[in-house]
Write a protein that holds these residues in place. Structure first.
Motif, PDB file in Angstrom:
ATOM      1  N   UNK A 124       0.824  -1.209   0.000  1.00 63.90           N
ATOM      2  CA  UNK A 124       0.000   0.000   0.000  1.00 63.90           C
ATOM      3  C   UNK A 124       0.858   1.259   0.000  1.00 63.90           C
ATOM      4  N   UNK A 125       1.940   1.254   0.795  1.00 67.42           N
ATOM      5  CA  UNK A 125       2.840   2.407   0.833  1.00 67.42           C
ATOM      6  C   UNK A 125       3.495   2.616  -0.535  1.00 67.42           C
ATOM      7  N   UNK A 126       3.728   1.542  -1.254  1.00 63.55           N
ATOM      8  CA  UNK A 126       4.400   1.612  -2.554  1.00 63.55           C
ATOM      9  C   UNK A 126       3.454   1.960  -3.696  1.00 63.55           C
ATOM     10  N   UNK A 127       2.151   1.983  -3.429  1.00 61.77           N
ATOM     11  CA  UNK A 127       1.174   2.143  -4.504  1.00 61.77           C
ATOM     12  C   UNK A 127       0.183   3.278  -4.228  1.00 61.77           C
ATOM     13  N   UNK A 128       0.636   4.329  -3.555  1.00 65.68           N
ATOM     14  CA  UNK A 128      -0.232   5.488  -3.280  1.00 65.68           C
ATOM     15  C   UNK A 128      -1.478   5.105  -2.491  1.00 65.68           C
ATOM     16  N   UNK A 129      -1.377   4.077  -1.683  1.00 67.60           N
ATOM     17  CA  UNK A 129      -2.515   3.652  -0.882  1.00 67.60           C
ATOM     18  C   UNK A 129      -3.507   2.793  -1.624  1.00 67.60           C
ATOM     19  N   UNK A 130      -3.250   2.511  -2.898  1.00 65.73           N
ATOM     20  CA  UNK A 130      -4.147   1.665  -3.687  1.00 65.73           C
ATOM     21  C   UNK A 130      -3.778   0.195  -3.535  1.00 65.73           C
ATOM     22  N   UNK A 131      -4.778  -0.637  -3.558  1.00 64.35           N
ATOM     23  CA  UNK A 131      -4.574  -2.064  -3.760  1.00 64.35           C
ATOM     24  C   UNK A 131      -4.338  -2.245  -5.261  1.00 64.35           C
ATOM     25  N   UNK A 132      -3.168  -2.692  -5.684  1.00 65.77           N
ATOM     26  CA  UNK A 132      -2.872  -2.753  -7.121  1.00 65.77           C
ATOM     27  C   UNK A 132      -3.539  -3.963  -7.779  1.00 65.77           C
ATOM     28  N   UNK A 133      -4.814  -3.818  -8.080  1.00 69.22           N
ATOM     29  CA  UNK A 133      -5.504  -4.902  -8.795  1.00 69.22           C
ATOM     30  C   UNK A 133      -4.794  -5.180 -10.108  1.00 69.22           C
ATOM     31  N   UNK A 134      -4.384  -4.102 -10.786  1.00 64.64           N
ATOM     32  CA  UNK A 134      -3.537  -4.243 -11.967  1.00 64.64           C
ATOM     33  C   UNK A 134      -2.833  -2.913 -12.206  1.00 64.64           C
TER      34      UNK A 134
END
Length: 570
Positions: A124-134
């Motif tokens: 989450x920290x690495x993805x702007x708080x998003x769950x990286x579905x894709x």
């Protein structure tokens, strides 16, 4: 609950005026126009930086670039910054990404705090708080020193293409963003890279349904199906119409050069130009887009990529209608910045003419409270950082102005601001819009011999003026009322010294705002006032009679207590 879900759609490098609802003469975008007919189209929406990475970090944090610090592409977003998912997950929204963020994680900060990149919090920290579905940033070039995106070769879209038979170690570069000498694959000759502008109108080597835009749409629908009744915020972030400017058939030649709108530039702009503007006119992309043959090849392809996005909006919106999701889903359609396309003698983005810094922004609010504004255009000054506080309020959250520097748009969407109680028109929504640009990695900083600290531009604009300041050079100034095309730089006009000073004062005030005290709110600070005596801190009192009455008796009991220290038995 009228807003259950949020669908946050972002295109990359889509100009504000390349939609038919925004007045484009030849490009028809009926599905995006249809969303505007259901919601509000903001006509003066500005990004906080006219470059992908820093602009997006402002969208995702709700904060100015000066606050979050990710000043350019590949500059890490520091690990302590709260991002979209941090605000929306506590409000019960699963916050998911399909597509691009252009975020670079703060690996050094994560290591210092012992956060593993593959842990739940590390992701989450690495993805702007998003769950990286894709996650798919979509820029996977190859160069002498390797790839711009180190994970690009193994990105899911790359594997998707390989599984379909597009055999290559980098099918993004060799198929999705390339053509061939002959469109008939049986007679195909050399691969023609989409990086080269002369190839822009040739068809990409992938079938249309296998190209990036429909792929992302399918992934978004797949997530919504999987989420079922769970409330969500889905960030659907398309890669196009960002370069390479190449589209699959039939979109590659759907538009012809005679459908390209006239270029907006003036010979006056080259007469004693601002030194920084002059440097950007001289860079490779600026000189390329001055050429008529470049515009004739690139802009029809750019229009085709936008048309493909609009057609995919038709697919997506039809799905939402069938599932009844328009009843409870807030939908935003926007872009991270624009594209000069030869206007002002420039290509790409970077500077602060409207072609670069102004964006399309359409917001559909399903609440019945928004019925009065449906199908309207709002000309208030709006910033990209306004979206996150809008989402928070729409989901029932409390304002957090000590962290979120934008303003919730709900009062504009729900027509709660147009008049005061006296019936008079209220004050402007926002007096100034701010944008920033760090050109310290650009050739301009080398040619002008500016250190990184001085290689920064700041834009301040209101409804009538646009002011641009930087250290070591004169400012730029444009009269938007009398010169809406921004051809005449009035930064040296002696008669407008007072206007320039007004905007410099506004910039100075903005620079002095509270932006880093994010761990405690104003309300919490106010609640602490006068509380020292309540917790036994008595500074400056002569004796107990001066202590406030509410604290005096408890204090007498404490001070008059008998000595209870243990005594030695020895």
């Amino acid at each position: 609950m009228s807003v259950k879900n949020i669908l946050f759609i972002m295109c990359d490098q889509l100009r504000f005026d390349y939609l038919s609802c925004a007045g484009h003469d030849t490009l028809q975008t009926p599905h995006i126009d249809g969303l505007a007919a259901r919601g509000v189209r903001f006509t003066k929406a500005y990004v906080q930086s006219p470059v992908c990475g820093s602009s997006r970090m402002s969208f995702y944090t709700g904060r100015y670039v000066h606050s979050h610090g990710a000043s350019y592409n590949l500059v890490p977003l520091k690990v302590g910054e709260m991002t979209m998912g941090d605000y929306l997950r506590p409000l019960g929204r699963r916050t998911v990404l399909v597509g691009k963020t252009h975020m670079t994680a703060d690996k050094e900060g994560m290591a210092r705090l012992g956060i593993s990149a593959d842990s739940e919090i590390g992701v989450l920290v690495s993805e702007c708080g998003f769950e990286p579905y894709e996650r798919e940033d979509g820029i996977h070039p190859r160069g002498r020193l390797g790839s711009y995106n180190k994970k690009g070769i193994n990105a899911p879209y790359q594997q998707y293409l390989r599984d379909l038979g597009y055999v290559s170690d980098n099918p993004w570069a060799d198929f999705a963003n390339a053509s061939v000498e002959d469109a008939d694959e049986e007679k195909a000759g050399d691969v023609l890279s989409g990086w080269f502008l002369k190839n822009s109108r040739k068809p990409a080597r992938v079938k249309e349904e296998h190209s990036e835009t429909p792929y992302m749409t399918r992934k978004a629908i797949e997530f919504i199906e999987q989420a079922q009744d769970e409330p969500w915020c889905l960030h659907l972030s398309y890669i196009k119409p960002h370069w390479p400017y190449i589209a699959p058939a039939p979109y590659n030649d759907m538009y012809s050069p005679n459908q390209v709108q006239p270029v907006l530039r003036s010979a006056r702009e080259k007469e004693n130009p601002h030194p920084i503007f002059a440097e950007f006119m001289k860079n490779r992309v600026g000189k390329a887009f001055v050429r008529d043959e470049v515009r004739r090849e690139v802009i029809p392809a750019y229009m085709g990529l936008i048309k493909q996005i609009d057609d995919q909006m038709g697919v997506l919106f039809k799905y939402l209608e069938e599932k009844g999701l328009f009843e409870n889903t807030m939908i935003v359609f926007t872009s991270d910045h624009g594209d000069y396309l030869g206007d002002h003698w420039l290509g790409e983005k970077d500077l602060f003419h409207d072609q670069s810094v102004k964006i399309p922004m359409i917001v559909y609010d399903p609440s019945p409270k928004a019925n009065a504004t449906r199908g309207t255009a709002c000309d208030e000054l709006v910033e990209s950082i306004d979206l996150l506080p809008t989402f928070v309020e729409a989901c029932g959250g409390e304002p957090q102005p000590h962290r979120l520097e934008g303003l919730s748009l709900l009062p504009l969407l729900r027509d709660e601001k147009s008049t005061s109680q006296s019936g008079k028109k209220s004050k402007p929504w926002r007096q100034y819009a701010i944008s920033e640009y760090d050109f310290s990695t650009q050739p301009a900083s080398v040619n002008l011999n500016t250190k990184p600290i001085a290689s920064r531009l700041f834009m301040v604009c209101d409804e009538n003026w646009k002011y641009i300041a930087t250290e070591g050079f004169r400012p730029m100034l444009f009269d938007l009322k009398n010169d809406p095309e921004e051809f005449f730089d009035l930064g040296e006009d002696a008669n407008l010294a007072d206007v320039r000073q007004r905007f410099q004062d506004a910039l100075n005030r903005w620079g002095l705002r509270w932006s880093q005290r994010t761990t405690i709110s104003d309300q919490e600070l106010i609640a602490k006032r006068g509380r020292a005596a309540d917790v036994g801190v008595l500074i400056g009192y002569w004796d107990i009679d001066e202590v406030p009455a509410k604290n005096r008796e408890p204090m007498r009991d404490i001070l008059s207590a008998k000595d209870t220290k243990p005594h030695s038995k020895g």
